[in-house]
Motif scaffolding. Sequence first.
Motif, mmCIF file in Angstrom:
data_model
loop_
_atom_site.group_PDB
_atom_site.id
_atom_site.type_symbol
_atom_site.label_atom_id
_atom_site.label_comp_id
_atom_site.label_asym_id
_atom_site.label_seq_id
_atom_site.Cartn_x
_atom_site.Cartn_y
_atom_site.Cartn_z
ATOM 1 N N ASP A 116 0.815 -1.210 0.000
ATOM 2 C CA ASP A 116 0.000 0.000 0.000
ATOM 3 C C ASP A 116 0.856 1.270 0.000
ATOM 4 O OD1 ASP A 116 -2.508 -1.110 -0.222
ATOM 5 O OD2 ASP A 116 -2.767 -1.358 1.936
ATOM 6 N N LYS A 136 -3.463 3.408 9.554
ATOM 7 C CA LYS A 136 -4.739 3.862 10.129
ATOM 8 C C LYS A 136 -5.532 4.663 9.107
ATOM 9 C CE LYS A 136 -6.680 6.089 14.226
ATOM 10 N NZ LYS A 136 -6.374 6.769 15.517
ATOM 11 N N SER A 137 -4.840 5.460 8.292
ATOM 12 C CA SER A 137 -5.527 6.264 7.274
ATOM 13 C C SER A 137 -6.183 5.396 6.219
ATOM 14 C CB SER A 137 -4.541 7.235 6.616
ATOM 15 O OG SER A 137 -3.680 6.576 5.685
ATOM 16 N N LEU A 138 -5.709 4.164 6.089
ATOM 17 C CA LEU A 138 -6.284 3.212 5.133
ATOM 18 C C LEU A 138 -7.241 2.236 5.815
ATOM 19 C CD1 LEU A 138 -3.133 2.375 2.951
ATOM 20 C CD2 LEU A 138 -4.952 4.024 2.467
ATOM 21 N N ASP A 139 -7.596 2.539 7.053
ATOM 22 C CA ASP A 139 -8.557 1.734 7.823
ATOM 23 C C ASP A 139 -8.072 0.319 8.108
ATOM 24 O OD1 ASP A 139 -10.430 3.813 8.022
ATOM 25 O OD2 ASP A 139 -11.266 3.337 6.045
ATOM 26 N N TYR A 140 -6.776 0.152 8.305
ATOM 27 C CA TYR A 140 -6.258 -1.141 8.750
ATOM 28 C C TYR A 140 -6.809 -1.456 10.135
ATOM 29 C CZ TYR A 140 -2.725 -2.249 5.193
ATOM 30 O OH TYR A 140 -2.087 -2.612 4.037
ATOM 31 N N GLN A 141 -7.106 -2.707 10.373
ATOM 32 C CA GLN A 141 -7.496 -3.165 11.700
ATOM 33 C C GLN A 141 -6.235 -3.578 12.453
ATOM 34 O OE1 GLN A 141 -10.798 -3.046 12.859
ATOM 35 N NE2 GLN A 141 -10.956 -1.882 10.951
#
Length: 315
Positions: A116, A136-141
Amino acid sequence: MTKQSPPIAIAIHGGAGTIVREQMSLGLQSEIEQALSDAAQAGYKVLADGGDALDATVEAVKVLENCPHFNAGHGSVLTHDEMVEMDASVMHGRKRDAGAVAGVKYVANPIMLARDVMLHSPHVMLLGEGAQAFAKSLDYQFVEQDYFFTERRYEQLQSMKEKGLFALSESRYPDDKKYGTVGAVALDMDGNLAAATSTGGVTNKKFGRVGDTAIIGAGTFAENSTVAVSTTGMGEYFIRQTVASDVAARMRYLDEPMSVSCDTIIHGELKEMGGEGGLIAMDSQGQHHFSMNSSGMYRAVITPSGDLEVSIYAT
């Protein structure tokens, strides 16, 4: 006459170093071989479905990151502070695009984050808290550190803390003296080469140490005209020797066969420096080469003819 399909192939590794045959139980060997087979087949499926070489290498590496037997992702070794700090990188051979992360602590599959970085940022490498913020900006858990904890890695850390070491001097497990980086190289139907590498680093590391895995040209390299390479070994030496890009350079400028370039570096210059380890390489025809100056390297390949081969020991 039936038109022949373009070649596709993938090769993977799960680390090289001292792997003691006498200490390897049949059960453990079977589990490791199955994981290597699963990883190779996961990547090959992407290729067979017409997918990109980069996605194939990432899928293969994800399988190894999810397996506790390998020093990457879930099975990562622990730092001096009993945390994980993981590194990963990818490179696509068409335009030599690349992405890397270092010192990642809460991402289950760092290899996905490295991809990414390549695809969704203007950068090549992101470090530590910045890499986490990008995830976090890519919504990773995110996952807790408990996800990465295994008794084996904790025992290794305590043993080395007692001795003041960051590399194992004695073994309880058959591959305790193995450098546990994982990686993959692949060729897709469009003639693209790609490489991906991921690691938890070295046990008992301090001061935010980063090895060759996150460094393009040292641990990972790919260009369509020559070769894709993923390395595993004593990272400081692989950085100093810029091993992955050196293979490509020798092929490009000296017109050496891939196997000669790989072995000249791994068995010659790198070994002379004191560096132990190995690499996997794949050329533009899907031919592969495994090179190691150690007693073993966890590895597998699915050749252009579709044959699956899984190996552990050097001989």
